[in-house]
Design a protein around this motif. Structure first.
Motif, PDB file in Angstrom:
ATOM      1  N   GLY A 145       0.790  -1.228   0.000  1.00 23.87           N
ATOM      2  CA  GLY A 145       0.000   0.000   0.000  1.00 23.87           C
ATOM      3  C   GLY A 145       0.817   1.269   0.000  1.00 23.87           C
ATOM      4  N   GLN A 146       2.138   1.157   0.155  1.00 22.03           N
ATOM      5  CA  GLN A 146       3.001   2.329   0.172  1.00 22.03           C
ATOM      6  C   GLN A 146       3.838   2.380  -1.112  1.00 22.03           C
ATOM      7  OE1 GLN A 146       2.794   4.511   2.675  1.00 22.03           O
ATOM      8  NE2 GLN A 146       1.368   3.201   3.820  1.00 22.03           N
ATOM      9  N   ASP A 147       3.858   3.522  -1.769  1.00 19.74           N
ATOM     10  CA  ASP A 147       4.678   3.730  -2.971  1.00 19.74           C
ATOM     11  C   ASP A 147       4.422   2.670  -4.043  1.00 19.74           C
ATOM     12  OD1 ASP A 147       5.897   5.997  -1.920  1.00 19.74           O
ATOM     13  OD2 ASP A 147       7.538   4.862  -1.025  1.00 19.74           O
ATOM     14  N   GLY A 148       3.185   2.247  -4.174  1.00 20.68           N
ATOM     15  CA  GLY A 148       2.834   1.285  -5.215  1.00 20.68           C
ATOM     16  C   GLY A 148       3.153  -0.161  -4.895  1.00 20.68           C
ATOM     17  N   ASN A 167       3.175 -14.178  -7.947  1.00 17.72           N
ATOM     18  CA  ASN A 167       3.925 -13.037  -7.445  1.00 17.72           C
ATOM     19  C   ASN A 167       3.993 -13.098  -5.926  1.00 17.72           C
ATOM     20  OD1 ASN A 167       4.489 -10.242  -6.623  1.00 17.72           O
ATOM     21  ND2 ASN A 167       4.293  -9.794  -8.798  1.00 17.72           N
ATOM     22  N   GLN A 168       5.201 -12.941  -5.375  1.00 20.61           N
ATOM     23  CA  GLN A 168       5.376 -12.966  -3.916  1.00 20.61           C
ATOM     24  C   GLN A 168       5.437 -11.560  -3.322  1.00 20.61           C
ATOM     25  OE1 GLN A 168       8.887 -15.697  -3.694  1.00 20.61           O
ATOM     26  NE2 GLN A 168       7.458 -16.957  -2.522  1.00 20.61           N
ATOM     27  N   GLY A 169       5.306 -10.581  -4.148  1.00 20.45           N
ATOM     28  CA  GLY A 169       5.352  -9.202  -3.690  1.00 20.45           C
ATOM     29  C   GLY A 169       6.019  -8.327  -4.734  1.00 20.45           C
ATOM     30  N   VAL A 170       5.584  -7.077  -4.830  1.00 22.69           N
ATOM     31  CA  VAL A 170       6.175  -6.152  -5.786  1.00 22.69           C
ATOM     32  C   VAL A 170       6.245  -4.763  -5.164  1.00 22.69           C
ATOM     33  CG1 VAL A 170       3.920  -5.689  -6.869  1.00 22.69           C
ATOM     34  CG2 VAL A 170       6.019  -5.213  -8.136  1.00 22.69           C
ATOM     35  N   ILE A 174      11.597   0.346  -5.346  1.00 17.62           N
ATOM     36  CA  ILE A 174      12.903  -0.246  -5.044  1.00 17.62           C
ATOM     37  C   ILE A 174      13.228  -1.388  -6.013  1.00 17.62           C
ATOM     38  CG2 ILE A 174      12.850   0.435  -2.627  1.00 17.62           C
ATOM     39  CD1 ILE A 174      12.138  -2.502  -1.947  1.00 17.62           C
ATOM     40  N   ASP A 175      12.450  -1.492  -7.096  1.00 17.46           N
ATOM     41  CA  ASP A 175      12.687  -2.491  -8.130  1.00 17.46           C
ATOM     42  C   ASP A 175      12.604  -3.915  -7.578  1.00 17.46           C
ATOM     43  OD1 ASP A 175      13.100  -2.923 -10.859  1.00 17.46           O
ATOM     44  OD2 ASP A 175      15.248  -3.250 -10.597  1.00 17.46           O
ATOM     45  N   ALA A 271      11.303   6.443   5.936  1.00 18.12           N
ATOM     46  CA  ALA A 271      10.087   7.195   5.621  1.00 18.12           C
ATOM     47  C   ALA A 271       8.922   6.273   5.283  1.00 18.12           C
ATOM     48  CB  ALA A 271      10.356   8.155   4.467  1.00 18.12           C
ATOM     49  N   VAL A 272       9.181   5.175   4.585  1.00 19.94           N
ATOM     50  CA  VAL A 272       8.112   4.245   4.237  1.00 19.94           C
ATOM     51  C   VAL A 272       7.521   3.637   5.502  1.00 19.94           C
ATOM     52  CG1 VAL A 272       7.595   2.046   3.115  1.00 19.94           C
ATOM     53  CG2 VAL A 272       9.021   3.724   1.949  1.00 19.94           C
ATOM     54  N   TYR A 273       8.384   3.207   6.399  1.00 24.14           N
ATOM     55  CA  TYR A 273       7.899   2.578   7.630  1.00 24.14           C
ATOM     56  C   TYR A 273       7.176   3.587   8.518  1.00 24.14           C
ATOM     57  CZ  TYR A 273       7.694  -1.202  10.986  1.00 24.14           C
ATOM     58  OH  TYR A 273       7.234  -2.205  11.813  1.00 24.14           O
TER      59      TYR A 273
END
Length: 283
Positions: A145-148, A167-170, A174-175, A271-273
């Motif tokens: 939910g953060q930064d896409g 998909n295990q996560g995207v 951070i690529d 910042a994300v956390y």
């Protein structure tokens, strides 16, 4: 998870028929539909391939090349009694430590939840990195939910041989993109005198980092991840489960405080956390 690192690690690796030594690059573009209303008992993680009960500690030991040659490596995964709400879903807080030649190189918080169909989801990671015992950053942090960033399956409830990769996560910023597919099922695996049957073998890779190769993860029913092997991975990380313990109330309290201390630091430096809600004692 574990405490002591043996001088010699004796393992018997499984050999599976028809499994390739390398895998043609694939991707897993499609994300599984996320519906927060389908997580009625999200912190009860009893998927047979990845059971995560609060107070469980898994210790894996082996070898890895983190730039200084192939050295003893250890991973300690602790299921805390903390939970954290992410995008409306209450997740279980896991504390993961990577120890290379006796030194902690990474200490990580991860957030798992199980949906009503029994699939276990990964909602994000906060991995702190250390150099010579000092904090060196947490550049690989991502939170659903953060930064896409979007959660993905840690493990499927009903893995199927020949099924599509998932998909295990995207996390585009951070690529980060991890993929997984079922490689083999119903395998037999023996590790230091303990034999497991009906083992599930998963192939995992990152399409955004093809040079990192593939990981093979072996899951035993009612136990979890019992072995990690590498294919064309420069780190050549090989680990086996050597111990599963259930923490005493005092040990669990110590793990909880360590995880909370890690989170307090995350709020200060990332910042994300900082945009997330604090973890709290299990609900």
């Amino acid at each position: 998870m574990r405490r002591l690192m043996p001088a010699v690690l004796c393992l018997q690796l499984v050999t599976w028929v028809g499994a390739p030594t390398s895998v043609v690059a694939q991707t897993c573009d499609s994300l599984r539909p996320f519906d927060r209303s389908r997580f009625s008992h999200s912190t009860r993680i009893d998927n047979q391939w990845l059971p995560l009960a609060p107070g469980a500690r898994f210790v894996l030991e082996g070898r890895s090349n983190r730039g200084g040659g192939v050295l003893p490596h250890q991973v300690i995964l602790t299921v805390t009694d903390l939970t954290k709400v992410i995008d409306g879903v209450r997740t279980v807080v896991l504390w993961d430590q990577d120890v290379n030649e006796g030194e902690v190189e990474e200490s990580e918080l991860t957030f798992f939840a199980q949906d009503d169909a029994g699939n276990v989801w990964n909602f994000g990671e906060y991995p702190e990195e250390y150099e010579d015992g000092k904090f060196a950053g947490a550049p690989k942090t991502w939170i659903h939910g953060q930064d896409g960033a979007h959660a993905g399956f840690a493990i499927d409830a009903q893995p199927r041989l020949g099924g599509s990769a998932y998909n295990q996560g995207v996390a585009p910023k951070i690529d980060f993109l991890d993929c997984a597919r079922v490689l083999q099922m119903d395998q037999r695996l023996c590790i230091s005198g303990t034999c497991y049957t009906s083992v599930l073998v998963m192939d995992e890779w990152s399409p955004n980092d093809p040079a990192s190769g593939h990981q093979r993860k072996f899951y035993a029913p009612a136990v979890g991840n019992v072995q990690i092997a590498a294919v064309d991975d420069p780190e050549d990380e090989t680990l086996v489960l050597v111990k599963v313990v259930h923490l005493s109330p005092q040990e669990l309290a110590e793990a909880r405080e360590a995880a909370l201390a890690l989170e307090r630091h995350a709020f200060q430096v990332n910042a994300v956390y900082r945009s997330t809600t604090p973890a709290e004692r299990g609900q």
